[in-house]
Design a protein around this motif. Structure first.
Motif, PDB file in Angstrom:
ATOM      1  N   LEU A  11     -27.369   2.984  26.589  1.00 44.22           N
ATOM      2  CA  LEU A  11     -27.832   4.317  26.988  1.00 44.22           C
ATOM      3  C   LEU A  11     -26.936   5.403  26.391  1.00 44.22           C
ATOM      4  O   LEU A  11     -27.417   6.453  25.954  1.00 44.22           O
ATOM      5  CB  LEU A  11     -27.871   4.444  28.508  1.00 44.22           C
ATOM      6  CG  LEU A  11     -29.041   3.764  29.200  1.00 44.22           C
ATOM      7  CD1 LEU A  11     -28.879   3.846  30.715  1.00 44.22           C
ATOM      8  CD2 LEU A  11     -30.345   4.383  28.762  1.00 44.22           C
ATOM      9  N   GLY A  12     -25.632   5.142  26.361  1.00 49.16           N
ATOM     10  CA  GLY A  12     -24.702   6.101  25.754  1.00 49.16           C
ATOM     11  C   GLY A  12     -24.970   6.282  24.268  1.00 49.16           C
ATOM     12  O   GLY A  12     -24.969   7.399  23.749  1.00 49.16           O
ATOM     13  N   ILE A  13     -25.210   5.156  23.590  1.00 45.57           N
ATOM     14  CA  ILE A  13     -25.501   5.236  22.154  1.00 45.57           C
ATOM     15  C   ILE A  13     -26.814   5.974  21.926  1.00 45.57           C
ATOM     16  O   ILE A  13     -26.923   6.813  21.023  1.00 45.57           O
ATOM     17  CB  ILE A  13     -25.530   3.827  21.535  1.00 45.57           C
ATOM     18  CG1 ILE A  13     -24.116   3.238  21.518  1.00 45.57           C
ATOM     19  CG2 ILE A  13     -26.094   3.859  20.126  1.00 45.57           C
ATOM     20  CD1 ILE A  13     -24.050   1.786  21.118  1.00 45.57           C
ATOM     21  N   ALA A  14     -27.819   5.679  22.742  1.00 47.37           N
ATOM     22  CA  ALA A  14     -29.101   6.374  22.604  1.00 47.37           C
ATOM     23  C   ALA A  14     -28.928   7.870  22.869  1.00 47.37           C
ATOM     24  O   ALA A  14     -29.522   8.704  22.172  1.00 47.37           O
ATOM     25  CB  ALA A  14     -30.127   5.776  23.558  1.00 47.37           C
ATOM     26  N   GLY A  15     -28.105   8.211  23.849  1.00 43.89           N
ATOM     27  CA  GLY A  15     -27.830   9.625  24.131  1.00 43.89           C
ATOM     28  C   GLY A  15     -27.153  10.313  22.966  1.00 43.89           C
ATOM     29  O   GLY A  15     -27.511  11.436  22.596  1.00 43.89           O
ATOM     30  N   VAL A  16     -26.172   9.637  22.379  1.00 45.50           N
ATOM     31  CA  VAL A  16     -25.489  10.210  21.213  1.00 45.50           C
ATOM     32  C   VAL A  16     -26.475  10.390  20.063  1.00 45.50           C
ATOM     33  O   VAL A  16     -26.444  11.404  19.351  1.00 45.50           O
ATOM     34  CB  VAL A  16     -24.292   9.325  20.795  1.00 45.50           C
ATOM     35  CG1 VAL A  16     -23.765   9.709  19.431  1.00 45.50           C
ATOM     36  CG2 VAL A  16     -23.186   9.407  21.837  1.00 45.50           C
ATOM     37  N   CYS A  17     -27.357   9.426  19.877  1.00 48.84           N
ATOM     38  CA  CYS A  17     -28.361   9.536  18.812  1.00 48.84           C
ATOM     39  C   CYS A  17     -29.280  10.737  19.045  1.00 48.84           C
ATOM     40  O   CYS A  17     -29.592  11.477  18.105  1.00 48.84           O
ATOM     41  CB  CYS A  17     -29.181   8.254  18.710  1.00 48.84           C
ATOM     42  SG  CYS A  17     -28.246   6.843  18.086  1.00 48.84           S
ATOM     43  N   LEU A  18     -29.706  10.934  20.285  1.00 52.46           N
ATOM     44  CA  LEU A  18     -30.594  12.062  20.587  1.00 52.46           C
ATOM     45  C   LEU A  18     -29.867  13.399  20.434  1.00 52.46           C
ATOM     46  O   LEU A  18     -30.435  14.357  19.889  1.00 52.46           O
ATOM     47  CB  LEU A  18     -31.160  11.925  22.003  1.00 52.46           C
ATOM     48  CG  LEU A  18     -32.211  10.836  22.187  1.00 52.46           C
ATOM     49  CD1 LEU A  18     -32.576  10.699  23.653  1.00 52.46           C
ATOM     50  CD2 LEU A  18     -33.436  11.145  21.350  1.00 52.46           C
ATOM     51  N   VAL A  19     -28.622  13.467  20.898  1.00 47.96           N
ATOM     52  CA  VAL A  19     -27.849  14.710  20.749  1.00 47.96           C
ATOM     53  C   VAL A  19     -27.633  15.005  19.268  1.00 47.96           C
ATOM     54  O   VAL A  19     -27.762  16.148  18.825  1.00 47.96           O
ATOM     55  CB  VAL A  19     -26.514  14.610  21.511  1.00 47.96           C
ATOM     56  CG1 VAL A  19     -25.568  15.728  21.136  1.00 47.96           C
ATOM     57  CG2 VAL A  19     -26.764  14.601  23.006  1.00 47.96           C
ATOM     58  N   SER A  20     -27.331  13.962  18.494  1.00 47.31           N
ATOM     59  CA  SER A  20     -27.136  14.143  17.055  1.00 47.31           C
ATOM     60  C   SER A  20     -28.408  14.669  16.393  1.00 47.31           C
ATOM     61  O   SER A  20     -28.360  15.597  15.576  1.00 47.31           O
ATOM     62  CB  SER A  20     -26.730  12.809  16.428  1.00 47.31           C
ATOM     63  OG  SER A  20     -26.761  12.874  15.042  1.00 47.31           O
ATOM     64  N   LEU A  21     -29.536  14.082  16.749  1.00 44.52           N
ATOM     65  CA  LEU A  21     -30.799  14.528  16.162  1.00 44.52           C
ATOM     66  C   LEU A  21     -31.119  15.963  16.561  1.00 44.52           C
ATOM     67  O   LEU A  21     -31.525  16.779  15.714  1.00 44.52           O
ATOM     68  CB  LEU A  21     -31.937  13.592  16.588  1.00 44.52           C
ATOM     69  CG  LEU A  21     -33.300  13.905  15.995  1.00 44.52           C
ATOM     70  CD1 LEU A  21     -33.260  13.812  14.479  1.00 44.52           C
ATOM     71  CD2 LEU A  21     -34.343  12.948  16.554  1.00 44.52           C
ATOM     72  N   ALA A  22     -30.901  16.301  17.840  1.00 42.96           N
ATOM     73  CA  ALA A  22     -31.193  17.668  18.298  1.00 42.96           C
ATOM     74  C   ALA A  22     -30.272  18.678  17.605  1.00 42.96           C
ATOM     75  O   ALA A  22     -30.727  19.735  17.151  1.00 42.96           O
ATOM     76  CB  ALA A  22     -31.025  17.755  19.812  1.00 42.96           C
ATOM     77  N   LEU A  23     -28.992  18.349  17.497  1.00 41.87           N
ATOM     78  CA  LEU A  23     -28.044  19.245  16.846  1.00 41.87           C
ATOM     79  C   LEU A  23     -28.401  19.446  15.374  1.00 41.87           C
ATOM     80  O   LEU A  23     -28.416  20.580  14.875  1.00 41.87           O
ATOM     81  CB  LEU A  23     -26.626  18.692  16.975  1.00 41.87           C
ATOM     82  CG  LEU A  23     -25.530  19.486  16.301  1.00 41.87           C
ATOM     83  CD1 LEU A  23     -25.316  20.807  17.030  1.00 41.87           C
ATOM     84  CD2 LEU A  23     -24.249  18.680  16.271  1.00 41.87           C
TER      85      LEU A  23
END
Length: 125
Positions: A11-23
């Protein structure tokens, strides 16, 4: 069922991936605004295309690592759990320096040029 720590990690990795994509999509939007302005350049347009790819890279790496681990598990390769295999390092080879070549005899033209350079050097001193 995976352990809770593994699920939290995923879940943490998925969150980082989503934050990276949004940024990165936000940065792409910012570059689009710069391209659309009066002083925008094609370099800004290039960044518009690059930023989303940068944002997708962490998700791609997560997918790729999972795929490689799954393939290794199917092939029967044991997954390393903190133990690292120490490779045997061969002894370094002794390198011999090449034998020095005898100096080539100077031709007349080169000898005259070197004499001219020595004279110029002597005049400068």
């Amino acid at each position: 069922m995976p352990a809770p720590s593994v699920t939290l990690r995923r879940l943490g990795i998925a969150g980082v991936c989503l934050v990276s994509l949004a940024l990165c999509c936000g940065l792409a939007w910012w570059q689009w605004e710069r391209f659309s302005s009066a002083n925008g350049t094609f370099q800004n347009l290039g960044y518009v295309l690059q930023w989303p790819l940068f944002g997708l890279f962490p998700a791609f790496m997560f997918w790729r690592i999972r795929k490689l681990r799954r393939n290794a598990a199917e092939a029967g390769t044991p997954e390393r759990t903190g133990e690292t295999a120490v490779a045997e390092v061969p002894a370094p080879r002794q390198r011999r320096a090449p034998a020095p070549r005898p100096p080539a005899p100077e031709d007349d033209e080169l000898a005259a040029y070197n004499k001219y350079l020595r004279e110029l050097n002597a005049r400068d001193k």
